[in-house]
Design an enzyme around this catalytic site. Structure first.
Site, mmCIF file in Angstrom:
data_model
loop_
_atom_site.group_PDB
_atom_site.id
_atom_site.type_symbol
_atom_site.label_atom_id
_atom_site.label_comp_id
_atom_site.label_asym_id
_atom_site.label_seq_id
_atom_site.Cartn_x
_atom_site.Cartn_y
_atom_site.Cartn_z
ATOM 1 N N LYS A 113 0.821 -1.211 0.000
ATOM 2 C CA LYS A 113 0.000 0.000 0.000
ATOM 3 C C LYS A 113 0.862 1.271 0.000
ATOM 4 C CE LYS A 113 -4.102 -2.121 0.598
ATOM 5 N NZ LYS A 113 -3.758 -3.544 0.497
HETATM 6 C C1 LIG Z 1 -4.399 -4.672 -0.039
HETATM 7 C C2 LIG Z 1 -3.593 -5.913 -0.106
HETATM 8 C C3 LIG Z 1 -3.815 -6.888 -1.100
HETATM 9 C C4 LIG Z 1 -4.930 -6.786 -2.115
HETATM 10 O O1 LIG Z 1 -4.722 -5.755 -3.054
HETATM 11 P P1 LIG Z 1 -5.949 -5.182 -3.919
HETATM 12 O O2 LIG Z 1 -5.402 -4.011 -4.639
HETATM 13 O O3 LIG Z 1 -7.018 -4.808 -2.917
HETATM 14 O O4 LIG Z 1 -6.402 -6.269 -4.818
HETATM 15 C C5 LIG Z 1 -2.979 -7.997 -1.123
HETATM 16 N N1 LIG Z 1 -1.999 -8.151 -0.203
HETATM 17 C C6 LIG Z 1 -1.773 -7.249 0.769
HETATM 18 C C7 LIG Z 1 -0.690 -7.502 1.766
HETATM 19 C C8 LIG Z 1 -2.550 -6.086 0.853
HETATM 20 O O5 LIG Z 1 -2.314 -5.198 1.846
#
Ligand SMILES: *Cc1c(COP(=O)(O)O)cnc(C)c1O
Length: 495
Positions: A113
């Site tokens: 993120k």
């Molecule tokens: C948010 C997240 C995901 C999923 O990503 P999306 O963009 O919502 O599909 C996968 N792995 C981790 C560790 C995340 O924080």
């Protein structure tokens, strides 16, 4: 370049307006009206430059109301050495001849993120200047763990913004909670909600749709905004790392210009894999997009049958950031594959709201078949994959990454496709110590941040420095609220 809504093509707004708005008022997602194209000379130029330069070059194709100079500065702030623990920012790790792992967790909160949330606050700040907005943006976030911390870290002390994060009281890992309640910054707030992630999320949605509250806040000089992955300012920075990975494969001599690679992505809200799709649509040589899910396999079923059906049991898993039944960003894909047919998209979304399901047209189904492959794995398979990677490659991966690695194996077994495949690693294993330790056959006898040491002892891999620094860090927030009290919490925060 202008942006319009997936539910209303007559809207035309600038990139700055799209980033400031987050979501279109008609409920649709704001989307660029054309997808810029890249070619071999463009990629060649990026091969020898830094990640920051690559980010500015790719983003400037979409954000035509921002100068390249601005974007270069933002990229330097976002991905510099104070924030990321490797100059490569998003390095590839070679697993074997045909498998590469794209590590997206070298940022300040150890989850992918950060790649977008170190950038979005700067894009938003500049957008407020460009549109002449005088009110302060208050970002409200409901989080299952990763987004909340990454958003606070990105927005901490950014002028003309405040951020309030709600997380489910017993629904996040010990490390995730420690990260959030120790967050620094004069403009941040954190509150645990009694309940699960859905309670926190529906509480935030209620606040967004409360007109009286909105009015009160406006009088106090605030407007509400979102840092959720529906915001275009979160998708675009993610397009960069797929293009960057391709450039790194070229630079390392793993591929030649024009060779196709596959991407395999652990998916929740469909943001990360949508970014890979945009990279492909821009002309990056990409073969198959492999969509990996955990036991919440709504996307696997959708890609196989063309029917999206959220009427099913919700499972709480060891990869909580992928525990989701409605993947919001899928709407942008439907819009693109339908030939930008806003009326058709409105129909699907109305059916989803009314019956919890819809079936896509034959045209969309055919396009999905040609470009995607969907698979899922259960908890036991996830744990086995963590253990297998440790044993076979000496490579410690987290629970979300393990889902991608497992589904990639399934894909290869099913199709025999030997194309070089890059799978995304979305979190450091240290964020999910408990489950990773168990997968390695250990019984953790510590709790809280002491688990970091326990995992370090077993793996020998260095603890990311910002996580190590959590030990002994002062707890700044201790607020807990019932879900009905969340609006009161926001009013107090903005008093
Ligand atoms: C948010 C997240 C995901 C999923 O990503 P999306 O963009 O919502 O599909 C996968 N792995 C981790 C560790 C995340 O924080």
């Amino acid at each position: 370049m202008k942006y319009y809504s997936t539910r209303d093509k007559s809207l035309r707004i600038s990139a700055a307006e799209a980033i400031q708005m987050g979501l279109s008022r008609d409920g649709g997602l704001l989307t660029p009206e054309t997808i810029p194209q890249i070619d071999a000379p463009f990629l060649s130029r990026l091969v020898s430059v830094s990640y920051q330069e690559r980010a500015a070059a790719v983003m400037s194709l979409y954000l035509t109301d921002y100068t390249t100079e601005e974007l270069r500065t933002f990229a330097e702030n976002a991905y510099g050495p104070e924030k990321f623990d490797t100059p490569a920012v998003a390095p590839l790790r070679r697993v074997d001849e045909t498998t590469q792992c794209l590590e997206l967790w070298h940022g300040p909160t150890s989850a992918f993120k950060d790649m977008a949330l170190q950038m979005l606050p700067q894009l938003l700040s500049a957008a407020l200047r460009k549109t002449g907005e005088k009110k302060t943006a208050c970002i409200l976030v409901a989080t299952s763990g990763d987004t909340g911390k990454a958003a606070m870290e990105g927005f901490a002390d950014v002028p003309q913004t405040k951020i309030m994060v709600f997380y489910p009281k017993n629904g996040v890992s010990a490390v995730q909670e420690a990260q959030m309640v120790t967050q620094e910054g004069g403009n941040v707030g954190v509150c645990a909600v009694v309940g699960n992630f859905d309670d926190a999320q529906s509480g935030v949605k209620r606040i967004f749709s409360d007109e009286t509250l909105r009015q009160t806040l406006a009088e106090r000089g605030y407007f509400l905004s979102s840092a959720n992955s529906i915001n275009w300012g979160r998708i675009l920075p993610q397009v960069v790392y797929y293009i960057s990975a391709y450039c790194d494969l070229l630079r390392g001599g793993e591929i030649a210009m024009g060779d196709k690679v596959n991407f395999c992505v652990p998916t929740g809200n469909f943001g990360d894999i949508l970014a890979a799709y945009y990279a492909k649509r821009m002309g990056l040589p990409v073969g198959r997009l492999i969509c990996a899910s955990n036991r919440n396999d709504v996307l696997t079923d959708f890609l196989r049958t063309g029917v999206y059906d959220r009427n099913r049991t919700f499972h709480t898993t060891m990869s909580p950031s992928m525990d989701i039944l409605v993947s919001s960003n899928l709407e942008r894909l439907l819009f693109d594959l339908s030939g930008e047919n806003d009326e058709e998209v409105r129909g699907y979304m109305a059916a989803l709201a009314k019956d919890g399901r819809y079936e896509v047209s034959g045209k969309i189904k055919a396009a999905l078949d040609a470009q995607y492959w969907g698979g899922f794995c259960d908890e036991a398979q996830t744990a086995q994959t963590i253990a297998a990677y440790d044993k076979k490659y000496g490579y410690l991966i987290d629970t979300h990454t393990a889902v991608a690695a497992n589904v990639l194996e399934q894909y290869r077994a099913a199709t025999g496709d030997e194309t070089i495949t890059v799978f995304a690693s979305t979190a450091s294993p240290y964020k999910f110590c408990n489950h990773v330790l168990k997968a390695l056959g250990k019984t953790p006898d510590a709790d809280g941040v002491a688990l970091l040491d326990a995992l370090h002892e077993v793996s020998g891999v260095a603890v990311p420095r910002r996580l190590a620094a959590l030990r002994g860090k002062e707890r700044r927030f201790d607020l807990t609220a019932e879900k009905q009290e969340m609006d009161r919490v926001v009013l107090d925060f903005l008093s």
